[in-house]
Motif scaffolding. Structure first.
Motif, PDB file in Angstrom:
ATOM      1  N   GLY A  12     -21.088   0.057  49.985  1.00 47.96           N
ATOM      2  CA  GLY A  12     -21.771  -0.420  51.173  1.00 47.96           C
ATOM      3  C   GLY A  12     -22.821   0.569  51.631  1.00 47.96           C
ATOM      4  O   GLY A  12     -22.813   1.741  51.255  1.00 47.96           O
ATOM      5  N   ARG A  13     -23.729   0.101  52.471  1.00 50.34           N
ATOM      6  CA  ARG A  13     -24.894   0.889  52.866  1.00 50.34           C
ATOM      7  C   ARG A  13     -24.511   2.216  53.502  1.00 50.34           C
ATOM      8  O   ARG A  13     -25.103   3.254  53.225  1.00 50.34           O
ATOM      9  CB  ARG A  13     -25.751   0.048  53.828  1.00 50.34           C
ATOM     10  N   VAL A  48     -25.205  -3.809  48.254  1.00 50.51           N
ATOM     11  CA  VAL A  48     -26.260  -3.619  49.252  1.00 50.51           C
ATOM     12  C   VAL A  48     -27.516  -4.336  48.773  1.00 50.51           C
ATOM     13  O   VAL A  48     -27.630  -4.731  47.611  1.00 50.51           O
ATOM     14  CB  VAL A  48     -26.574  -2.117  49.478  1.00 50.51           C
ATOM     15  N   GLU A  49     -28.469  -4.494  49.674  1.00 56.05           N
ATOM     16  CA  GLU A  49     -29.771  -5.018  49.291  1.00 56.05           C
ATOM     17  C   GLU A  49     -30.552  -3.952  48.530  1.00 56.05           C
ATOM     18  O   GLU A  49     -30.349  -2.747  48.725  1.00 56.05           O
ATOM     19  CB  GLU A  49     -30.566  -5.437  50.538  1.00 56.05           C
ATOM     20  N   ALA A  52     -32.149  -0.949  50.276  1.00 56.15           N
ATOM     21  CA  ALA A  52     -31.344   0.209  50.676  1.00 56.15           C
ATOM     22  C   ALA A  52     -31.493   1.352  49.680  1.00 56.15           C
ATOM     23  O   ALA A  52     -31.407   2.535  50.052  1.00 56.15           O
ATOM     24  CB  ALA A  52     -29.877  -0.194  50.793  1.00 56.15           C
TER      25      ALA A  52
END
Length: 242
Positions: A12-13, A48-49, A52
């Motif tokens: 995750g970010r 994540v995108e 990021a």
């Protein structure tokens, strides 16, 4: 949706770091090859995108450079490559050579990147392509009695040996070391078997010996070539007086 039992969820970010991204990039290339790596796909692997990742890397090229540097740096944590306690310069070069080989066979899809990415300077050669390893190599040989010219010549010969031998080994595993993706369905090599285009009437000896030529002798051939190289390097050392 929760993670599959027994697996580690993506970070995750909030848990992203350069190291986490690099490790994920290495794992992605190990699984899929470098040609399939994109910032979007790697972001998906990390949960994540893609944007990021741009907080840490300017783009795919910078990411690939980081992956190469990380794999080379990991060589220093190989317990058999530890330089302290080497009994001779031959022992040092043997330990290091086998460490580089283990690295190449552990990450065969990454090794062509190590061989082909632009170096930090034209005199830093793959696969020992970091200034840190160059310093280690040269200073170690100097301690064993090599003068500047002999140490530089050893570095050139040694890196050429490793690069040629190990590119052949990873290529034999089916890893692409050229510009064409062998998994491309439009590539005729995707369905043709190696040697299918050899005319047995023109090259009967080659065709007859295909099975022998295809034998996997990676480690024995590596050992013989390494010993021959060490013998050649020993002949270049300045002779002690008396």
């Amino acid at each position: 949706m929760g993670s599959t039992p027994g697996t580690t969820p993506p970070p995750g970010r909030g848990q992203l770091t350069r190291a986490v991204i690099l490790r994920a990039g290495i794992a992605f290339i190990d699984d899929n090859g470098a040609r399939d790596l994109t910032m979007r796909r790697l972001g998906g692997r990390l949960g994540v995108e893609a944007m990021a990742l741009y907080h840490y890397f300017g783009g795919k090229e910078e990411l690939l450079d980081g992956i190469v540097d990380q794999v080379i740096d990991d060589l220093g944590s190989d317990p058999q490559v530890l330089m302290k306690g080497a009994s001779s310069w031959q022992d040092y070069l043997q330990r290091l050579a086998h460490g580089v080989r283990r690295m190449a066979l552990e990450h065969p899809e990454v090794f062509p990147l190590i061989a082909t990415r632009p170096n930090s300077a034209p005199w830093v050669r793959p696969p020992l392509r970091s200034v840190r390893w160059l310093e280690n190599f040269l200073s170690s040989l100097k301690e064993w009695g090599f003068d500047d010219a002999a140490a530089a010549a050893a570095y050139r010969s040694y890196t050429s040996f490793l690069l040629g031998q190990l590119l052949l080994e990873v290529s034999a595993q089916g890893v692409s070391i050229g510009p064409t993706d062998p998994n491309d369905p439009d590539d005729p090599r995707a369905t043709a078997q190696p040697g299918d285009d050899i005319d047995p009437t023109e090259f009967p000896t080659v065709v007859r010996m295909r099975a022998e030529l295809a034998r996997d002798l990676g480690l024995p051939e590596f050992e013989r070539a390494l010993e021959a190289l060490l013998d050649r390097l020993a002949a270049t050392l300045p002779q002690a007086d008396g």
